[in-house]
Write a protein that holds these residues in place. Structure first.
Motif, PDB file in Angstrom:
ATOM      1  N   SER A  45       0.793  -1.246   0.029  1.00 30.25           N
ATOM      2  CA  SER A  45      -0.056  -0.012  -0.020  1.00 30.25           C
ATOM      3  C   SER A  45       0.907   1.157  -0.199  1.00 30.25           C
ATOM      4  N   TYR A  46       0.360   2.347  -0.603  1.00 30.23           N
ATOM      5  CA  TYR A  46       1.179   3.443  -1.115  1.00 30.23           C
ATOM      6  C   TYR A  46       1.497   4.201   0.196  1.00 30.23           C
ATOM      7  N   GLU A  47       2.627   4.572   0.545  1.00 26.12           N
ATOM      8  CA  GLU A  47       2.740   5.418   1.715  1.00 26.12           C
ATOM      9  C   GLU A  47       4.135   6.470   1.423  1.00 26.12           C
ATOM     10  N   CYS A  48       4.176   7.210   0.240  1.00 27.65           N
ATOM     11  CA  CYS A  48       5.028   7.975  -0.214  1.00 27.65           C
ATOM     12  C   CYS A  48       6.249   7.382  -0.595  1.00 27.65           C
ATOM     13  N   GLY A  49       6.013   6.149  -1.198  1.00 35.79           N
ATOM     14  CA  GLY A  49       7.426   5.415  -1.428  1.00 35.79           C
ATOM     15  C   GLY A  49       8.150   4.501  -0.523  1.00 35.79           C
TER      16      GLY A  49
ATOM     17  N   GLU B 324      -5.309   4.117  -4.057  1.00 33.51           N
ATOM     18  CA  GLU B 324      -4.898   2.736  -4.388  1.00 33.51           C
ATOM     19  C   GLU B 324      -5.789   2.130  -5.570  1.00 33.51           C
ATOM     20  N   TYR B 325      -6.414   3.168  -6.298  1.00 35.31           N
ATOM     21  CA  TYR B 325      -7.378   2.541  -7.281  1.00 35.31           C
ATOM     22  C   TYR B 325      -6.720   2.932  -8.570  1.00 35.31           C
ATOM     23  N   THR B 326      -6.760   1.843  -9.536  1.00 36.74           N
ATOM     24  CA  THR B 326      -6.069   1.747 -10.839  1.00 36.74           C
ATOM     25  C   THR B 326      -7.243   1.650 -11.800  1.00 36.74           C
ATOM     26  N   GLY B 327      -6.628   1.915 -13.117  1.00 39.24           N
ATOM     27  CA  GLY B 327      -7.537   1.323 -14.326  1.00 39.24           C
ATOM     28  C   GLY B 327      -9.017   1.665 -14.043  1.00 39.24           C
ATOM     29  N   MET B 328      -9.698   0.842 -14.594  1.00 44.19           N
ATOM     30  CA  MET B 328     -11.288   0.897 -14.560  1.00 44.19           C
ATOM     31  C   MET B 328     -12.116   1.415 -13.457  1.00 44.19           C
ATOM     32  N   LYS B 329     -11.464   0.822 -12.272  1.00 48.10           N
ATOM     33  CA  LYS B 329     -12.186   1.233 -11.153  1.00 48.10           C
ATOM     34  C   LYS B 329     -11.735   2.859 -10.837  1.00 48.10           C
ATOM     35  N   PHE B 330     -10.693   3.365 -11.212  1.00 46.03           N
ATOM     36  CA  PHE B 330     -10.468   4.885 -10.926  1.00 46.03           C
ATOM     37  C   PHE B 330     -11.210   5.669 -11.863  1.00 46.03           C
ATOM     38  N   ALA B 331     -11.392   4.926 -13.364  1.00 47.12           N
ATOM     39  CA  ALA B 331     -12.254   5.755 -14.337  1.00 47.12           C
ATOM     40  C   ALA B 331     -13.641   5.736 -13.737  1.00 47.12           C
TER      41      ALA B 331
END
Lengths: 124, 442
Positions: A45-49, B324-331
């Motif tokens: 999960s993302y946390e500023c790298g 955290e969302y990518t792709g179609m969910k972000f869309a």
């Protein structure tokens, strides 16, 4: 009236199904083209790298809960005020109607004033 | 054609001076907007004509009478399903272009002539992008959140369609007697999607973003609905179609102009014994303007527009709930956000700016409508009000982009106290001021 209800039902079903369909479509495309390649770093999960420090279930301010509590009171207020507003135009004794609504709203405003004095509305 | 021509003009300039004047930018933007608008509007109308006329007739010839009837009722749905993606695609491009013009940049101009196809290409990219689910995320809720956020925006179109088309043809079945209440009820569902998405992502930023959006949405829903209640008192109806009908007869009958009482203001000027009537008209006009401002402020906050975009503050929360969302969910999140903005602006133009009415007198408007009411393709008189409503909504959307380019983001405590300490008390007072004004009724 039944055609309106049918229209609402159709829109509700299709609205949610359309979103799901788009997600499934995108998942199918990824399966066909083999684009799914989750590596260990990628799914972090993302946390500023940086690597995430703790669990994400952090403590959050009680203020959010208090705002939600106050919202419910006002939300119920709308439900009672909308019929009042709708018949206002055709009512004959309008001053009486205003007085009634004033008493109703005044009690709620007292609650808002109390919360204000207690510092519920201050975010710091 | 014209867009390419303007681009060509730019190419022939000396390279070190490659900075087109704002005239070129604005005019090429208008050309682009015109073409996109024709695409959106044309595609939607063709879909409606297909579903309301051609497919049912074909099915009737083949003998499927029941199915023909069902297809006829599906015309509004088909229109919305075409309108939503096309409209959101345009609105994103529109926003990027206007922001670029307001900050003296060129904006997207690589894909298609003058960036015409930029967002369409983005949409295709998002469809093909890898879908990443973060470790430790609640997979079911993570996938469900964009759907919950997107679904209600489709439903909220029903009463707007009935108001936008004067209930002609297949749109008669969209006429809800509780229109405003329905939109208000439906448009408070999407925030559930934001909270779920923020919680399910297993990310601190997303969680904070989700909580913030919930708190913000509920705080600004109160002034929005209270303002709408004031409008209900003024217009005496919660049916959007009736509200639009009450505003017939030219620009000064629109609700923003003292609910059609603008003629009372004329009594102000001789300052005689009738000047009290003029004062009444003036106060009514001012109340309508205040109500419009309050509605548009709280509605912009409700759909997380800048300067109220605290849930997705890029600089502090890295996009908040959709980190955290990518792709179609972000869309889907993106699509729903812009559609919600469109719905809010449509509702504003219905409540305050005459809905689908043209700024001309009643007689000439009827003349225009009757031209289209009996064509070979059936009753097409819904084309005029719907185009007027869409254009009014686009003007309001332009204003919201303008505000975005002008104002910085609020601080979170300022945002909350602005709603609870200023907007809510003021909107409660407004209800009574409006009610007293209506009970005097000169």
């Amino acid at each position: 009236m039944s055609s309106q209800l049918a229209q609402i039902a159709i829109f509700t079903v299709v609205g949610f199904v359309l979103g799901a369909t788009l997600l499934i479509l995108s998942a199918t495309i990824q399966k066909i083209f083999g684009m799914k390649n989750p590596t260990k770093v990628k799914t972090e999960s993302y946390e500023c790298g940086m690597k995430a420090f703790h669990d994400s279930n952090i403590q959050f301010d009680i203020k959010y809960y208090l705002f939600a509590l106050m919202f419910i009171v006002f939300d119920v207020e709308f439900v009672f005020l909308v019929p009042w507003a709708t018949i206002f135009d055709i009512a004959t004794n309008k001053m009486f109607l205003i007085g009634e609504a004033f008493i109703f709203v005044f009690i709620l405003v007292l609650g808002l004033y109390y919360a204000w004095q207690k510092g519920v509305l201050e975010f710091d | 054609m014209a867009v390419t021509f303007l681009n060509l003009l730019d190419r022939f300039r000396p390279h070190k001076l490659y900075r087109p004047s704002w005239m070129v930018g604005v005019s090429s933007f208008f050309v682009l907007a015109f073409f996109w608008f024709s695409i959106i509007y044309g595609a939607t109308s063709i879909t409606v004509v297909l579903f309301a006329k051609f497919i049912p007739e074909l099915l009737q010839k083949l003998g499927y009478f029941q199915i023909a009837q069902v297809v006829y009722y599906l015309a509004p749905l088909a229109a919305v399903l075409v309108l939503i993606p096309a409209n959101a695609t345009f609105l994103v491009l529109n926003e990027r272009k206007i922001l670029a013009l307001l900050t003296v940049r060129v904006g997207p101009d690589r894909v298609g002539p003058n960036g015409f196809l930029q967002t369409a290409a983005d949409a295709i990219k998002l469809l093909f992008k890898e879908d990443i689910i973060p470790k430790g995320a609640d997979r079911l809720l993570f996938n469900l959140a964009p759907v919950i956020f997107f679904g209600p925006t489709t439903i909220a179109f029903i009463p707007i369609l009935s108001a936008a088309t004067n209930n002609t043809g297949p749109f008669l079945s969209c006429d809800l007697s509780i229109g405003i209440l329905f939109i208000m009820a439906v448009s408070s569902i999407p925030v559930l999607g934001l909270v779920l998405g923020g919680w399910a992502s297993n990310n601190k930023y997303s969680l904070i973003g989700g909580l913030r959006s919930a708190a913000q949405a509920i705080s600004y829903e109160i002034p929005m609905v209270l303002t709408v209640i004031s409008m209900i008192v003024l217009t005496g109806s919660i049916n959007l179609k009736e509200i639009v009908d009450n505003q017939t007869g030219g620009i000064f009958h629109w609700n923003i102009f003292a609910v059609g009482n603008m003629h009372l203001l004329l009594n102000l000027f001789p300052l005689g014994k009738h000047s009290i009537v003029g004062l009444y008209g003036l106060i009514l006009f001012m109340m309508c303007c205040i109500l419009f401002l309050m509605y548009i402020i709280s509605a912009c906050a409700e759909v997380n527009r800048i300067p109220f975009d605290l849930p997705e503050a890029e600089s502090e929360l890295v996009s908040g709930y959709n980190t955290e969302y990518t792709g179609m969910k972000f869309a889907l999140f993106f699509l729903a956000e812009y559609t919600a903005l469109f719905i809010i602006c449509c509702l504003a133009s219905i409540l305050f700016f005459g809905g689908g009415h043209l700024p001309v007198s009643e007689g000439s408007e009827n003349k225009i409508l009757s031209l289209l009411s009996s064509t070979k393709l059936g009753d097409l008189s819904w084309l005029i009000p719907s185009i007027a409503l869409m254009l009014k909504a686009y003007v309001l959307i332009f204003v919201s982009v303008w505000v975005r380019a002008t104002l910085p983001r609020l601080r979170y405590d300022q945002l909350m106290s602005f709603s609870w300490k200023f907007l809510i008390p003021l909107s409660l007072i407004n209800i009574f001021v409006v009610a007293i004004l209506m009970s005097i009724k000169l």
